[in-house]
Design a protein around this motif. Structure first.
Motif, PDB file in Angstrom:
ATOM      1  N   HIS A  65      -7.057  44.934 -16.418  1.00  0.00           N
ATOM      2  CA  HIS A  65      -7.444  45.835 -17.516  1.00  0.00           C
ATOM      3  C   HIS A  65      -6.198  46.319 -18.251  1.00  0.00           C
ATOM      4  O   HIS A  65      -5.086  45.943 -17.900  1.00  0.00           O
ATOM      5  CB  HIS A  65      -8.304  46.995 -17.013  1.00  0.00           C
ATOM      6  CG  HIS A  65      -7.626  47.922 -16.040  1.00  0.00           C
ATOM      7  ND1 HIS A  65      -7.280  47.549 -14.757  1.00  0.00           N
ATOM      8  CD2 HIS A  65      -7.233  49.212 -16.159  1.00  0.00           C
ATOM      9  CE1 HIS A  65      -6.723  48.571 -14.137  1.00  0.00           C
ATOM     10  NE2 HIS A  65      -6.668  49.589 -14.966  1.00  0.00           N
ATOM     11  N   HIS A  67      -4.803  49.389 -18.753  1.00  0.00           N
ATOM     12  CA  HIS A  67      -3.984  50.563 -18.414  1.00  0.00           C
ATOM     13  C   HIS A  67      -2.541  50.119 -18.210  1.00  0.00           C
ATOM     14  O   HIS A  67      -2.281  49.080 -17.590  1.00  0.00           O
ATOM     15  CB  HIS A  67      -4.511  51.239 -17.147  1.00  0.00           C
ATOM     16  CG  HIS A  67      -5.614  52.224 -17.403  1.00  0.00           C
ATOM     17  ND1 HIS A  67      -6.579  52.531 -16.480  1.00  0.00           N
ATOM     18  CD2 HIS A  67      -5.881  52.996 -18.502  1.00  0.00           C
ATOM     19  CE1 HIS A  67      -7.394  53.447 -16.987  1.00  0.00           C
ATOM     20  NE2 HIS A  67      -7.005  53.732 -18.215  1.00  0.00           N
ATOM     21  N   HIS A 143     -14.729  51.189 -14.941  1.00  0.00           N
ATOM     22  CA  HIS A 143     -13.471  51.904 -14.729  1.00  0.00           C
ATOM     23  C   HIS A 143     -13.248  52.782 -15.962  1.00  0.00           C
ATOM     24  O   HIS A 143     -13.931  52.617 -16.973  1.00  0.00           O
ATOM     25  CB  HIS A 143     -12.332  50.883 -14.527  1.00  0.00           C
ATOM     26  CG  HIS A 143     -10.978  51.496 -14.334  1.00  0.00           C
ATOM     27  ND1 HIS A 143     -10.768  52.574 -13.517  1.00  0.00           N
ATOM     28  CD2 HIS A 143      -9.756  51.189 -14.871  1.00  0.00           C
ATOM     29  CE1 HIS A 143      -9.474  52.893 -13.554  1.00  0.00           C
ATOM     30  NE2 HIS A 143      -8.850  52.079 -14.371  1.00  0.00           N
TER      31      HIS A 143
HETATM   32 ZN    ZN Z   1      -6.732  51.743 -14.465  1.00  0.00          ZN
END
Ligand code: ZN
Ligand code: ZN
Length: 461
Positions: A65, A67, A143
């Motif tokens: 992902h 982040h 998430h």
């Molecule tokens: Zn994360």
């Protein structure tokens, strides 16, 4: 097959390396260390040379992902190595760096990042990608970052399941268990690599995201002027706030141009026939301090406004706050409380964010916290391990002192791999940072790397 876990004993800065017996090398995530003590984060891998030497002859990098603590080192990856991420995540990353080019001190690095993102490839859920003798299949998970995935990796006849960051209490939280059933993953995994952010969190249960929506509604009904400090890339939280407004007071929904673009991108990718993440039909207005009509509308009808701690938002607040009666105004803080918790020894504390929040309290506005973790609860970690029933469990993305094995039932506890391991043609290594990094700074769940000062809402807890 060789699996090397780099920096598994900290939250953020995640890097997993897999090499097949034929020598095919891939990586899952190239995460930057998270910041601590409100400072910009440092990372020994944050250079072209360090990443070139780390990844060597790697064929591909798969990011779970967007982040920063999973992806941010992408900018140092040499050209010619395939880098894969989810399609929406890629669009959002491009939008983020594009907006960052407007800040003079971030422009140069943002342009470099945009250039590095150009050749990125995207994967699709359930579609395998084969890199020589390694096959990677992504499956979407819930998430606090839109478009997050776990990866099933087949190599040398073995199956690895890498969860990335996930949670069971998001809107799509049950999805991970359904996918594990539907694709017959349960019982067929040799090595489970799982996040363990909340191992030390003893809360009985996590508040489901759907309950947050009800909490937002309660506050929206009580106050005319609502500011919500939240992340702009968490599709679930945006859904909770937007729907709470739509289903209750229907006040003007105010954002900035960056948030408007992200919300638009999430909306575009929302699945037809599903209620979630379709941001409409009620209008979303990008704030402009010179727009007289907007000023009138906000004064008259009140508003729900998403904000971030930044110079630009401060300048907006300097215009808006003077006309808001404190008794009619509420700041809802909707991210990890640790950032504004002044308690001594809390390395996640962020003075700038604290000051930004304090101005509302000093003015006499109401202050509320409405938040739930973006990560799996202990119960979800146990449920996942029980359902997958792997031969070996490798916990990563956890506090240095977190004992993952201790939360598991006896029969699974023995399968947790803490030290270098060699069995049945599988070698597992923990890099030195893992072995010697006993004390841990990683309560810090902030975003990482240069530029995060501006878009500090991109958080991971
Ligand atoms: Zn994360
Ligand atoms: Zn993370």
């Amino acid at each position: 097959m060789t699996i090397t876990i780099h920096r598994g004993n900290q939250i953020g800065g995640c890097i997993t390396e897999i090499v097949s017996s034929k020598g095919t090398r891939i990586f899952v995530d190239l995460g930057h260390n998270l910041p601590k003590d409100g400072q910009e984060s440092e990372d020994e891998y944050a250079s072209d040379e360090a990443i070139a030497s780390l990844i060597g002859d790697a064929r591909a990098i798969f990011y779970t992902h967007m982040h920063g603590d999973h992806v941010e080192l992408f900018q140092y990856v040499p050209d010619g190595i395939d880098q894969y991420i989810g399609p929406l995540a890629l669009k959002i990353m491009k939008a983020k760096y594009d907006h960052m080019t407007y800040a003079d001190d971030l422009k140069e690095n943002s342009l470099k990042c945009l250039k590095k993102l150009e050749p990125f490839k995207t994967y699709s859920k359930g579609r395998p990608i084969t890199i020589d003798d390694i096959t990677v299949t992504p499956f979407q998970v819930s998430h606090s970052s839109a478009d997050s995935y776990m990866l099933k990796i087949k190599c040398d006849g073995k199956t690895i399941l890498h969860t990335g960051d996930f949670r069971g209490h998001g809107y799509m939280g049950e999805g991970i268990y359904k996918v594990i059933d539907k694709y017959h993953i349960a019982g067929h995994v040799d090595i489970l690599i799982t996040e363990g952010t909340n191992v030390n969190n003893t809360s009985k249960s996590m508040c489901p995201e759907s309950e947050l929506k009800e909490k937002f509604k309660e506050e929206f009904r009580q106050y005319k002027n609502i500011f919500v400090l939240c992340t702009s890339t968490d599709a679930d939280r945006l859904e909770s706030i937007y729907s709470a407004n739509k289903e209750s007071v229907r006040r003007p929904f105010i954002v900035d141009t960056y948030q408007k673009e992200i919300i638009g991108l999430i909306s575009e990718q929302a699945e037809a026939g599903r209620r979630l993440y379709h941001f409409g039909p009620y209008k979303i207005y990008p704030y402009s301090p010179t727009n007289k009509k907007m000023d009138y509308m906000m004064r008259r009808h009140g508003f729900v406004m998403l904000i971030r701690s930044s110079g630009r938002f401060q300048s907006y607040l300097d215009v808006i706050l003077p006309f808001c009666k404190p008794e009619e105004t509420c700041l809802i803080y909707s991210q990890f409380h640790g950032y504004i918790d002044k308690r001594e020894g809390n390395s996640a504390f962020n003075q700038n964010l604290y000051d930004f929040v304090e101005q509302f309290r000093e003015k006499g506005c109401a202050f509320k916290i409405i938040h739930t973790s973006g990560h799996a609860s202990r119960q979800d970690l146990i449920r996942l391990c029980e359902q997958v029933n792997p031969k070996v469990i490798i916990p990563i993305h956890k506090d240095g002192n977190a004992d993952f094995a201790s939360i598991l039932p006896d029969e699974l506890r023995m399968r947790v791999c803490k030290f270098d391991y060699s069995k049945d043609r599988v070698d597992i290594f923990f890099d030195p940072a893992q072995k010697f990094h006993a004390s841990c700074w990683c309560q810090a769940m902030g975003a990482s790397a240069r530029g995060y000062r501006l878009y500090s809402e991109d958080t991971d807890k």
